[in-house]
Design an enzyme around this catalytic site. Sequence first.
Site, short mmCIF file in Angstrom:
data_model
loop_
_atom_site.label_atom_id
_atom_site.label_comp_id
_atom_site.label_asym_id
_atom_site.label_seq_id
_atom_site.Cartn_x
_atom_site.Cartn_y
_atom_site.Cartn_z
CG HIS A 266 -2.10 0.91 1.06
ND1 HIS A 266 -2.06 2.24 1.39
CD2 HIS A 266 -3.33 0.68 0.54
CE1 HIS A 266 -3.21 2.78 1.10
NE2 HIS A 266 -4.00 1.86 0.57
CG ASP A 317 -8.18 -4.27 -3.50
OD1 ASP A 317 -9.40 -4.07 -3.38
OD2 ASP A 317 -7.37 -3.39 -3.81
C1 LIG Z 1 -0.22 -0.47 -3.93
C2 LIG Z 1 1.08 -0.22 -4.63
C3 LIG Z 1 0.78 0.31 -6.04
C4 LIG Z 1 1.89 0.82 -3.86
O1 LIG Z 1 2.97 1.08 -4.62
P1 LIG Z 1 4.13 2.13 -4.34
O2 LIG Z 1 3.95 2.88 -3.08
O3 LIG Z 1 4.27 2.92 -5.59
O4 LIG Z 1 5.34 1.17 -4.13
P2 LIG Z 1 6.17 0.52 -5.28
O5 LIG Z 1 5.32 -0.11 -6.32
O6 LIG Z 1 7.18 1.54 -5.74
O7 LIG Z 1 6.90 -0.63 -4.46
C5 LIG Z 1 8.01 -0.44 -3.56
C6 LIG Z 1 8.78 -1.75 -3.48
O8 LIG Z 1 7.95 -2.77 -2.93
C7 LIG Z 1 7.72 -3.81 -3.89
N1 LIG Z 1 6.30 -4.14 -3.87
C8 LIG Z 1 5.28 -3.31 -3.56
N2 LIG Z 1 4.13 -3.97 -3.67
C9 LIG Z 1 4.44 -5.21 -4.06
C10 LIG Z 1 3.66 -6.34 -4.34
N3 LIG Z 1 2.33 -6.29 -4.25
N4 LIG Z 1 4.28 -7.46 -4.72
C11 LIG Z 1 5.62 -7.53 -4.81
N5 LIG Z 1 6.42 -6.48 -4.56
C12 LIG Z 1 5.83 -5.34 -4.19
C13 LIG Z 1 8.07 -3.19 -5.23
O9 LIG Z 1 8.43 -4.15 -6.19
C14 LIG Z 1 9.21 -2.29 -4.84
O10 LIG Z 1 10.36 -3.07 -4.64
P3 LIG Z 1 11.80 -2.54 -5.11
O11 LIG Z 1 12.03 -1.30 -4.26
O12 LIG Z 1 12.70 -3.69 -4.80
O13 LIG Z 1 11.66 -2.22 -6.57
C15 LIG Z 1 1.92 -1.53 -4.73
O14 LIG Z 1 2.15 -2.04 -3.43
C16 LIG Z 1 1.27 -2.54 -5.63
O15 LIG Z 1 1.43 -2.48 -6.85
N6 LIG Z 1 0.51 -3.52 -5.05
C17 LIG Z 1 -0.18 -4.50 -5.83
C18 LIG Z 1 -1.48 -3.90 -6.38
C19 LIG Z 1 -2.51 -3.72 -5.31
O16 LIG Z 1 -2.76 -4.59 -4.50
N7 LIG Z 1 -3.17 -2.55 -5.36
C20 LIG Z 1 -4.24 -2.22 -4.44
C21 LIG Z 1 -3.80 -1.15 -3.49
S1 LIG Z 1 -5.02 -0.89 -2.23
#
Ligand SMILES: CC(C)(COP(=O)(O)OP(=O)(O)OC[C@H]1O[C@@H](n2cnc3c(N)ncnc32)[C@H](O)[C@@H]1OP(=O)(O)O)[C@@H](O)C(=O)NCCC(=O)NCCS
Length: 380
Positions: A266, A317
Amino acid sequence: MSATTYPNYSPGLQGVIAGITTISEIDVETSSLTYRGINVHELAEHAVFEETAYLLLMGKLPNKSELAEFKARISNESVLPNEVIAALKQCPKNMHPMDRLKVAYSMLGAFDADYRAEPTDHEANVRKAVRIVAKAANAVAAAHRISEGLEPIQPSPELGIAGNFMYMLKGEKPDEFVIKVMDASLTLYAEHGYNASTFASRVTVATLSDLYSGIVSGIGTLKGPLHGGANEEAMYMLMEIDKMGDVAKWTHDALAQKKKIMGFGHREYRIGDSRAAYMSKLGKEIGKRVGDTHWGDIAEVMEKIMWDEKKLFPNIDFPSAYAYYLLGIPIPLYTPIFVVARTTGWCAHMIEQLDNNRLIRPTCIYEGPKVTEFVPIDQR
Ligand SMILES: CC(C)(COP(=O)(O)OP(=O)(O)OC[C@H]1O[C@@H](n2cnc3c(N)ncnc32)[C@H](O)[C@@H]1OP(=O)(O)O)[C@@H](O)C(=O)NCCC(=O)NCCS
């Protein structure tokens, strides 16, 4: 992307304060969430979804007579115009339910009695909000039935939004437990600060556009798998894991391949999403009732590995996915259910925006070519 870093630039606007709100508060230290100062768990446990809708739109919890009056308004406003049903019948067969919802809400604006009201007319915006919230469950259920070649079912005046959603979807009145689960799930999904779709709807109305346009922006933004679309993707993933048969191996392999695991992580929370804990409790309870606890078991194994290996926790989710699956809801409707809930948060935010409006227009850093001479087309 540029390798240069700029002191005032935060990719994805992470940590940027983009507004002031009185609608909800996310406390990242305690992973708690309150709507207008009331803990969301209290609402999920003790209130029906309409109480939360009222709280978000009117700013306070309703008393008994206010709730009865609000429910009656919702019931009266829930019917879809025939023209909208006809438009839903014209949608291409392969159209995702979220795109069908954009069609419905694009048209519904023009049927609203306040269509021509000033965009900053607070009272008209509240009336529009009630109509928007009232029609969402019907729009999702009708669009789905039409896509299956079935006739839509009219909402039943004895049921609230949660019960009616299940009734209009399946044609059978749901039992009290199913209604309770849907009420709680809609309550947990109703509002969550400046998330992407809420921000998109605020940006839309900040141009002095109207609430229905903001709803269409919200739906389009929620559709993506990094936001609302994650609950559908999480279920497809759980089914793939179930088929493969080794949860631990699947999860370790996915992490090693740096796959994004849907339903985990998140932007705001760091140690957990309390909504997920509540939904997971409900999901496991449904599992026991229907005699299928294996989705909850798969989820537990994944959650442990994700935390131990990456300090990533499930967001709402993840458990919502298997809870809805166990209730027999078709997977492409999981994100539309999120819309049914979030119309409340979107409308509350759009009204707040328009009550004290300023155009939202950030700036950006240019890294393209330097100014060069224009070359006429016949000399290029
Ligand atoms: C929610 C979300 C978009 C937040 O993203 P964010 O704050 O932009 O964080 P990032 O996507 O930059 O992730 C940071 C790190 O954690 C990892 N990470 C974050 N969520 C992850 C996941 N669901 N699975 C695997 N790795 C994950 C990323 O790969 C990244 O690793 P790195 O630094 O080694 O590259 C992200 O956690 C995600 O894509 N989750 C899956 C989709 C989801 O469930 N969305 C609903 C949100 S309520």
